[in-house]
Design a protein around this motif. Structure first.
Motif, PDB file in Angstrom:
ATOM      1  N   LYS A 188       0.761  -1.210  -0.090  1.00  0.00           N
ATOM      2  CA  LYS A 188       0.152  -0.031  -0.108  1.00  0.00           C
ATOM      3  C   LYS A 188       0.868   1.245   0.161  1.00  0.00           C
ATOM      4  O   LYS A 188       0.458   2.164  -0.986  1.00  0.00           O
ATOM      5  CB  LYS A 188      -0.937  -0.014   1.343  1.00  0.00           C
ATOM      6  CG  LYS A 188      -1.852   1.028   1.155  1.00  0.00           C
ATOM      7  CD  LYS A 188      -2.912   1.068   2.372  1.00  0.00           C
ATOM      8  CE  LYS A 188      -3.811   2.369   2.366  1.00  0.00           C
ATOM      9  NZ  LYS A 188      -4.879   2.338   3.577  1.00  0.00           N
ATOM     10  N   LYS A 189       1.866   1.222   0.775  1.00  0.00           N
ATOM     11  CA  LYS A 189       2.718   2.162   0.827  1.00  0.00           C
ATOM     12  C   LYS A 189       3.472   2.679  -0.621  1.00  0.00           C
ATOM     13  O   LYS A 189       3.506   3.639  -1.074  1.00  0.00           O
ATOM     14  CB  LYS A 189       3.921   2.293   1.983  1.00  0.00           C
ATOM     15  CG  LYS A 189       4.749   3.364   2.024  1.00  0.00           C
ATOM     16  CD  LYS A 189       5.755   3.168   2.975  1.00  0.00           C
ATOM     17  CE  LYS A 189       6.755   4.625   3.203  1.00  0.00           C
ATOM     18  NZ  LYS A 189       7.260   5.014   1.915  1.00  0.00           N
ATOM     19  N   LEU A 198       0.826   4.105  -3.130  1.00  0.00           N
ATOM     20  CA  LEU A 198       0.457   5.305  -2.904  1.00  0.00           C
ATOM     21  C   LEU A 198       1.540   6.395  -3.173  1.00  0.00           C
ATOM     22  O   LEU A 198       1.166   7.532  -3.556  1.00  0.00           O
ATOM     23  CB  LEU A 198      -0.167   5.592  -1.362  1.00  0.00           C
ATOM     24  CG  LEU A 198      -1.342   4.691  -1.100  1.00  0.00           C
ATOM     25  CD1 LEU A 198      -1.695   4.977   0.259  1.00  0.00           C
ATOM     26  CD2 LEU A 198      -2.489   4.937  -1.831  1.00  0.00           C
ATOM     27  N   PHE A 253      -5.414  -3.251  -4.954  1.00  0.00           N
ATOM     28  CA  PHE A 253      -4.602  -3.934  -3.737  1.00  0.00           C
ATOM     29  C   PHE A 253      -5.231  -5.718  -3.421  1.00  0.00           C
ATOM     30  O   PHE A 253      -4.835  -6.110  -2.619  1.00  0.00           O
ATOM     31  CB  PHE A 253      -5.300  -3.243  -2.425  1.00  0.00           C
ATOM     32  CG  PHE A 253      -4.556  -1.728  -2.596  1.00  0.00           C
ATOM     33  CD1 PHE A 253      -3.138  -1.602  -2.290  1.00  0.00           C
ATOM     34  CD2 PHE A 253      -5.422  -0.459  -2.741  1.00  0.00           C
ATOM     35  CE1 PHE A 253      -2.779  -0.615  -2.310  1.00  0.00           C
ATOM     36  CE2 PHE A 253      -4.946   0.712  -2.644  1.00  0.00           C
ATOM     37  CZ  PHE A 253      -3.272   0.706  -2.403  1.00  0.00           C
TER      38      PHE A 253
END
Length: 673
Positions: free
Chosen positions: A544-545, A548, A637
Motif C-alpha cells: 500500500k505504501k 500510494l 490492492f
C-alpha cells in the motif's frame, strides 16, 4: 489516503490521494516529416508521454484515455529536406512520397519501443490530412469571426537569384533576441523558438543559393497574441500554485510577459542619444554594470519603429523577449490551405500554429475510426471532467505554453475571455515540459553541430525496456541531463558499467530472479497452482505504501521518483524472498504462505511497472494467466486470486525463461555468448 508521521509530535496524518480526470488526452510533440526519429524524440519526450498514457489507462480505464501524436508533415524544414535529398540523388519521388516514407519509419520506431498511441497520425497524409484541413479552416474562420486576427504587412526574404520568396529554414542567420544561445536563426524564429520580425535576423543567407536575400513586402494573417498578456499573467499565477507544473514552464512563459525592450551596446550610446528625440516614447533603464543599456516601450509598434531607426543609422541592437503578433499564414506551397478571408487567396497556414491544433484533429480522426462522432472530441478537449496532458521539450514552451493557450482563450464565445474556461470551451492544457536530454554532455539536434544517434540505432545495443527505464530515471523534469551510452562514448572508462545497462539490472536481474524463483518453486511444490493463502498484513502494508507513493509521484509527472519507489519495493521483495523462502526447511503451509506473499509482491511491482516496461509485464500477465483486469487500479490492492478463483493454474515456465532480458550484445561483451 496515505498515512504519514508528523515531524514534531510523531502523530500520523492523512495525505489525500491525488485526483485524476474522468477522461484524458495525452499528446506527444510531433516530429517533423523530414527524418526518422532520433533518440531525443523518443527518450526526451515520447517515452514519457507513452508511460503517462499507459498509467492513465490503468488508473482511469483505457476507454477514457486517448493518446495521440503524429508526423508534422508541412513547412519549410520538410520541403527543404526533400529538396536537398532529391538534388543529391538520395531520394526519388515526390515530396509527399518523402513524407510518407518518414512517417512509416517513425511508426515502426514507436512500435519497436512499445510506444502505443491510439493514433499516430500525419497532418499531410490520408484521412488525418482531410480532417486536419477541415478543422484548420474552422479554427481560423472562428478566430476571424471573433475579431482575433489582423492582417499585417511585413517584409519577407526574397532570393533574387532563385526568384522565389524564402520561408522558415530556407533562410539562416543569427537570432536577434538578447541572450539567445541558439545555433541557428531562421526567417522569423530561431531553433529555440524565439519569435522576431524577419528584418531583424542577423546576417541572413539563402539556403537555396547561398546569397544574401533582399526583403520584399508580403501580407499575412496574425493572431492578436499581445491582447492576451494580462490573461496569460493570470494563468501563470495559477500555474505557479500547482505543484505538478514544472517551474521551467511558468518561468519560460513569464519571460515573454514583459514590455518590449531593445538592448543597445554602450559603444553606441552617444549615437542613440542624438536620435532619441526621433524615436517613439520610451524609457531608458539604467544598468551600469552591463555592457549594454536598455530602452523600454509600452507598445510593440513603437518598439518596431525604434528598431527601424536604429537599423537605418547603423546602430547594433538586440530585442528582448515579449509577446508579438503570432503569424498564422504564409506563402509556402507545401502547407495546409488557409481560409479565404477578405478576398486574400493562395495562403497556407504556417506549420507551427496548425501543429498546435493538430492533436484535436487527430482526436477527431481516432474517434471517427472507432465509430464515434467527430464532435465527441469536445468530451476530451472542452470538458471540466477531462484533462489534456501535453508532453514537450522545453524549447517548445513558447508555442504550447503561450500561443496555444491564448488561441484557446480567443475561441471562447463570450467577449469576456478567461483563463478558466467554462464548460464547453477549449480547456487550458497541462504542459509537461522536459528539460534538454543532452548527448555526451552536449546539446544534440539534427540541424546542429552535434548530431544525435537515431532511435533505431540504439536498439543494436540495448533492449527497448532498458532504454525506457534509463530515460525515465534521468530526472528530466528537474534539469537537463546527459545521455551517456557507452558504445557511443569515446571517453567511457572500460572498467565502468554502462549507465543504461546498470539502470536495467533492477528488472533483468532482481525482478527476473524473484519471478522465476516464485514460479519454479510453485511448480515444484504445488504443480504451478496458485496458493490460496491471503498475503500477510505486513506484506499488504508495504504494498500500500509503495502504491500510494508511486501514485503521488506519477500525479506530479515525477517519473524518476516512481523508478525510485520501484527500486526500493523490488529490492525489498528480493530480500524478503532470500530470507523467507526456504522450502526444504518449511512445512508445506509455511512455504505456500511465503509464495502467496511473493506472488502478491510480484503483482504489485508488475502493475507499477506496467506503464514503464510494458513488454516484460505483459509477458508476466501471460504466465499468470489473467486478463487485463489485473492492471486496473480499481482493484490494485487485491491478490491475483481475486481475478482467478480457486485452484488457479499458472502457465508452465520453462527453465531459464526471462521476462526482462538484456540485449544479446551485452552477453557477448560479458563472454556469456
Amino acid at each position: 489516503m496515505a498515512r504519514h508521521k508528523g515531524a514534531a509530535d510523531g502523530k500520523t496524518f492523512e495525505i489525500p490521494r491525488p485526483e485524476f480526470p474522468k477522461r484524458a488526452v495525452v499528446t506527444g510533440g510531433m516530429p517533423y516529416g523530414n527524418k526518422e526519429l532520433h533518440f531525443g524524440h523518443v527518450g526526451g519526450m515520447l517515452v514519457f508521454a507513452d508511460t503517462y498514457a499507459r498509467f492513465l489507462r490503468d488508473r482511469i480505464g483505457k476507454e477514457n484515455v486517448i493518446f495521440v501524436s503524429g508526423t508534422d508533415c508541412y513547412g519549410s524544414p520538410i520541403a527543404e529536406g526533400w529538396r536537398k535529398k532529391a538534388e543529391a540523388g538520395e531520394f526519388e519521388g515526390t515530396l509527399e512520397d518523402f513524407v510518407r516514407r518518414n512517417h512509416e519509419k517513425q511508426k515502426e520506431t514507436l512500435k519497436a519501443y512499445a510506444i502505443s498511441p491510439n493514433l499516430f497520425g500525419a497532418s499531410g497524409l490520408g484521412r488525418t490530412k482531410e480532417i486536419h484541413a477541415e478543422y484548420t479552416l474552422q479554427f481560423l474562420q472562428a478566430l476571424y469571426d471573433k475579431g482575433q486576427l489582423n492582417q499585417i504587412s511585413t517584409m519577407q526574404f526574397f532570393d533574387e537569384k532563385a526568384g522565389v520568396f524564402l520561408n522558415g529554414r530556407q533562410v539562416t542567420g543569427k537570432c536577434p533576441v538578447e541572450g539567445c544561445t541558439s545555433e541557428k536563426g531562421y526567417a522569423d524564429e530561431c531553433d529555440l523558438g524565439h519569435q522576431y520580425m524577419p528584418e531583424n535576423l542577423i546576417d541572413p543567407v539563402s539556403a537555396l543559393t547561398g546569397e544574401k536575400p533582399i526583403m520584399k513586402p508580403v501580407t499575412n494573417w496574425y493572431f492578436k497574441l499581445r491582447d492576451y498578456e494580462k490573461l496569460m499573467q493570470e494563468w501563470v499565477a495559477e500555474l505557479q500554485k500547482d505543484k505538478a507544473i514544472r517551474p521551467v514552464v511558468w518561468k519560460t512563459i513569464g519571460e515573454f510577459l514583459k514590455p518590449p525592450v531593445i538592448y543597445i551596446k554602450r559603444e553606441f550610446e552617444e549615437k542613440y542619444l542624438s536620435l532619441k528625440e526621433q524615436m517613439p516614447a520610451h524609457r531608458y533603464l539604467e544598468e551600469p554594470k552591463k555592457p549594454s543599456f536598455t530602452i523600454e516601450f509600452d507598445a510593440l509598434p513603437d518598439c518596431d519603429a525604434a528598431c527601424r531607426i536604429l537599423t537605418e543609422n547603423g546602430i547594433r541592437y538586440r530585442t528582448g523577449k515579449t509577446l508579438v503578433p503570432f503569424r498564422l499564414t504564409g506563402n509556402i506551397e507545401w502547407g495546409v490551405p488557409a481560409p479565404v478571408l477578405e478576398g486574400t487567396e493562395g495562403l497556407t497556414v504556417w506549420v507551427w500554429p496548425e501543429s498546435l491544433w493538430a492533436p484535436i484533429s487527430f482526436t477527431q480522426a481516432y474517434l471517427e475510426s472507432q465509430g464515434q462522432p467527430r464532435e465527441a472530441y469536445k468530451d476530451y478537449w472542452c470538458s471540466k471532467d477531462a484533462k489534456v496532458y501535453q508532453f514537450i521539450g522545453q524549447d517548445n514552451i513558447y508555442f504550447y505554453g503561450i500561443a496555444e493557450p491564448a488561441m484557446w482563450m480567443a475561441q471562447q464565445a463570450s467577449a469576456e475571455k478567461t483563463c478558466d474556461p467554462p464548460e464547453g470551451e477549449l480547456q487550458m492544457p497541462t504542459i509537461v515540459a522536459n528539460h534538454h536530454i543532452l548527448f555526451l554532455d552536449k546539446k544534440a539536434s539534427s540541424s546542429g553541430a552535434v548530431k544525435p544517434p537515431m532511435a533505431d540505432d540504439l536498439l543494436n545495443y540495448y533492449t527497448p525496456e532498458q532504454l525506457r527505464m534509463h530515460w525515465l530515471g534521468l530526472g528530466l523534469g528537474q534539469r537537463s541531463v546527459s545521455f551517456m551510452p557507452k558504445p557511443y562514448n569515446p571517453d567511457a572508462d572500460p572498467n565502468e558499467q554502462d549507465p543504461v545497462i546498470k539502470d536495467g539490472l533492477l528488472l533483468s536481474n532482481v525482478y527476473n530472479r524473484i519471478i522465476r524463483t516464485a514460479f519454479y518453486t510453485l511448480q515444484k511444490l504445488n504443480g504451478g497452482i496458485l496458493p490460496e493463502a491471503a498475503p500477510e498484513e505486513k506484506i499488504l502494508a508495504e504494498a500500500k505504501k509503495a502504491v500510494l507513493d508511486y501514485e503521488r509521484h506519477m500525479s506530479k509527472f515525477a517519473f524518476h521518483q516512481c523508478t525510485y519507489v520501484l527500486d526500493g519495493y523490488i529490492r525489498n521483495a528480493s530480500k524478503y524472498m532470500s530470507k523467507a523462502l526456504k522450502p526444504d526447511e518449511q512445512t508445506e503451509a509455511e512455504a505456500m504462505q511465503v509464495l502467496s506473499n511473493l506472488f502478491y509482491m510480484i503483482r504489485i511491482a508488475g502493475i507499477l511497472l506496467h506503464p514503464m516496461a510494458p513488454i516484460g509485464t505483459e509477458k508476466l500477465q501471460e504466465y499468470l494467466q489473467v486478463d487485463d483486469r489485473i492492471w486496473s487500479w480499481d482493484t490494485i490492492f487485491e491478490p491475483i486470486s481475486y481475478f482467478t478463483g480457486a485452484k488457479h493454474q499458472l502457465k508452465f515456465l520453462p527453465p531459464r525463461t526471462d521476462f526482462f532480458t538484456r540485449h544479446e550484445s551485452q552477453f557477448a561483451e560479458a563472454g556469456e555468448a
